[in-house]
Scaffold this motif. Structure first.
Motif, PDB file in Angstrom:
ATOM      1  N   CYS A  10      50.410  18.843  39.051  1.00  0.00           N
ATOM      2  CA  CYS A  10      51.537  18.524  38.236  1.00  0.00           C
ATOM      3  C   CYS A  10      51.236  19.082  36.801  1.00  0.00           C
ATOM      4  O   CYS A  10      50.705  18.549  36.113  1.00  0.00           O
ATOM      5  CB  CYS A  10      52.074  17.266  38.319  1.00  0.00           C
ATOM      6  SG  CYS A  10      53.708  16.814  37.270  1.00  0.00           S
ATOM      7  N   PRO A  51      54.855  12.371  35.657  1.00  0.00           N
ATOM      8  CA  PRO A  51      53.952  11.320  35.448  1.00  0.00           C
ATOM      9  C   PRO A  51      54.751   9.927  35.171  1.00  0.00           C
ATOM     10  O   PRO A  51      55.729   9.953  34.903  1.00  0.00           O
ATOM     11  CB  PRO A  51      53.289  11.794  34.205  1.00  0.00           C
ATOM     12  CG  PRO A  51      54.336  12.753  33.234  1.00  0.00           C
ATOM     13  CD  PRO A  51      54.925  13.464  34.631  1.00  0.00           C
ATOM     14  N   GLU A  63      59.258  10.121  32.492  1.00  0.00           N
ATOM     15  CA  GLU A  63      59.820  11.386  31.964  1.00  0.00           C
ATOM     16  C   GLU A  63      58.631  11.701  30.742  1.00  0.00           C
ATOM     17  O   GLU A  63      58.447  11.122  29.686  1.00  0.00           O
ATOM     18  CB  GLU A  63      61.105  11.155  31.075  1.00  0.00           C
ATOM     19  CG  GLU A  63      62.739  10.939  32.193  1.00  0.00           C
ATOM     20  CD  GLU A  63      62.515  12.495  32.880  1.00  0.00           C
ATOM     21  OE1 GLU A  63      62.070  13.559  32.320  1.00  0.00           O
ATOM     22  OE2 GLU A  63      63.245  12.642  34.066  1.00  0.00           O
ATOM     23  N   SER A  64      58.047  13.024  31.070  1.00  0.00           N
ATOM     24  CA  SER A  64      56.815  13.310  30.413  1.00  0.00           C
ATOM     25  C   SER A  64      57.237  13.498  28.594  1.00  0.00           C
ATOM     26  O   SER A  64      56.541  13.198  27.915  1.00  0.00           O
ATOM     27  CB  SER A  64      56.312  14.492  30.713  1.00  0.00           C
ATOM     28  OG  SER A  64      57.592  15.561  30.595  1.00  0.00           O
TER      29      SER A  64
HETATM   30  N1  LIG Z   1      61.362  15.632  33.938  1.00  0.00           N
HETATM   31  C1  LIG Z   1      60.128  15.083  34.479  1.00  0.00           C
HETATM   32  C2  LIG Z   1      59.950  16.129  35.609  1.00  0.00           C
HETATM   33  C3  LIG Z   1      58.530  15.609  36.359  1.00  0.00           C
HETATM   34  C4  LIG Z   1      58.301  16.397  37.638  1.00  0.00           C
HETATM   35  O1  LIG Z   1      59.195  17.213  38.015  1.00  0.00           O
HETATM   36  N2  LIG Z   1      57.312  15.961  38.273  1.00  0.00           N
HETATM   37  C5  LIG Z   1      57.353  16.454  39.683  1.00  0.00           C
HETATM   38  C6  LIG Z   1      55.780  16.711  40.010  1.00  0.00           C
HETATM   39  S1  LIG Z   1      55.309  18.207  39.270  1.00  0.00           S
HETATM   40  C7  LIG Z   1      57.465  15.466  40.765  1.00  0.00           C
HETATM   41  O2  LIG Z   1      57.171  14.241  40.443  1.00  0.00           O
HETATM   42  N3  LIG Z   1      58.168  15.837  41.859  1.00  0.00           N
HETATM   43  C8  LIG Z   1      58.482  14.803  43.027  1.00  0.00           C
HETATM   44  C9  LIG Z   1      59.954  14.624  42.864  1.00  0.00           C
HETATM   45  O3  LIG Z   1      61.015  15.255  42.185  1.00  0.00           O
HETATM   46  O4  LIG Z   1      60.444  13.970  43.902  1.00  0.00           O
HETATM   47  C10 LIG Z   1      59.385  14.865  33.547  1.00  0.00           C
HETATM   48  O5  LIG Z   1      59.339  15.662  32.625  1.00  0.00           O
HETATM   49  O6  LIG Z   1      58.321  13.987  33.661  1.00  0.00           O
END
Ligand SMILES: N[C@@H](CCC(=O)N[C@@H](CS)C(=O)NCC(=O)O)C(=O)O
Length: 232
Positions: A10, A51, A63-64
């Motif tokens: 990720c 994360p 939210e990162s």
């Molecule tokens: N907007 C979120 C995006 C985080 C994201 O897309 N994480 C992905 C992995 S890289 C995830 O957890 N995907 C699983 C899902 O959406 O069900 C952030 O900035 O934390």
């Protein structure tokens, strides 16, 4: 100790680990499967995504962008004495990077040429904006010192380097200042400490199996770029 809930490949997590490392903040990390999310994770993650950062007090942050800002607030800024205007600009350039993480994943996952070219062009426009912004006078984004902007773009530039090493495809073809920034950043940051030990194996297995990039040859966008003698 802080705990980070992660998924091996990720990019949003890598931005956070890079920031924690840059500030020498110790943390534990737990990897989960996103195909089979554990119930304890779903209970603490409102968006169901990694994360998630568990603070020392046990509060689950998600939210990162919010996590990165929390680390700055709680543990002190990476750079001292940054004006409000500059901080806003740094955040904006950082968001421009993190906003393209999924775009890069999309390019790499493309199964056919047409999809690949369309997606790659969008990402290229973002890198071209950076090319125009970089002065070429300092190795990193703003100076010779690591900033939050460098950290936000690290996942994109690290992945671009791995893809180039495995396929010859260069996301940064024709963008010499971004290439120089990539080289400087990967020399300054111990990038292996920002990812899991098996990151490269899992990453290449995921993006270089049965994808357009996996075919490894005849990538028209790259050819067009080379024809314009951008990449020699
Ligand atoms: N907007 C979120 C995006 C985080 C994201 O897309 N994480 C992905 C992995 S890289 C995830 O957890 N995907 C699983 C899902 O959406 O069900 C952030 O900035 O934390």
């Amino acid at each position: 100790m802080i705990k980070l809930v992660s998924f091996t490949i990720c990019p949003f997590v890598q931005r956070v680990t890079a920031q924690l490392n840059a500030k020498q903040i110790p943390y534990e990390i737990e990897y989960i499967s996103l195909k089979d999310k554990p119930q304890w994770f779903l209970d603490i993650s409102p968006n169901g995504q990694v994360p998630v950062l568990l603070t020392e007090a046990g509060v689950a942050l998600f939210e990162s962008d919010a996590i990165v800002e929390y680390i700055e607030d709680e543990y002190g800024p990476l750079e001292q004495g940054v004006s409000h205007t500059q901080r806003a600009l740094d955040r904006a350039w950082s968001y421009l990077g993190s906003k393209h993480y999924l775009a890069q994943c999309g390019v790499m996952s493309s199964k056919d040429e047409q999809t690949f070219i369309q997606r790659a062009e969008k990402l290229r426009q973002a890198f071209a904006k950076v090319e125009a912004q970089l002065t070429g006078e300092s190795p990193l984004f703003k100076s010779d010192r690591l900033s939050n902007v460098d950290i936000a773009w690290l996942p994109l530039l690290h992945r671009a380097a791995i893809i180039k090493a495995h396929t010859q495809y260069d996301f940064l073809c024709g963008l010499p200042k971004v290439q120089a920034w990539q080289a400087a950043l990967l020399a300054v940051v111990d990038v292996n400490r920002t990812v899991a030990d098996d990151f490269e194996a899992k990453f290449t297995d995921f993006y270089l199996t049965e994808t357009f990039l996996a075919k490894g040859t005849d990538i028209p966008a790259q050819q067009a770029c080379q024809a314009a003698s951008c990449c020699g």
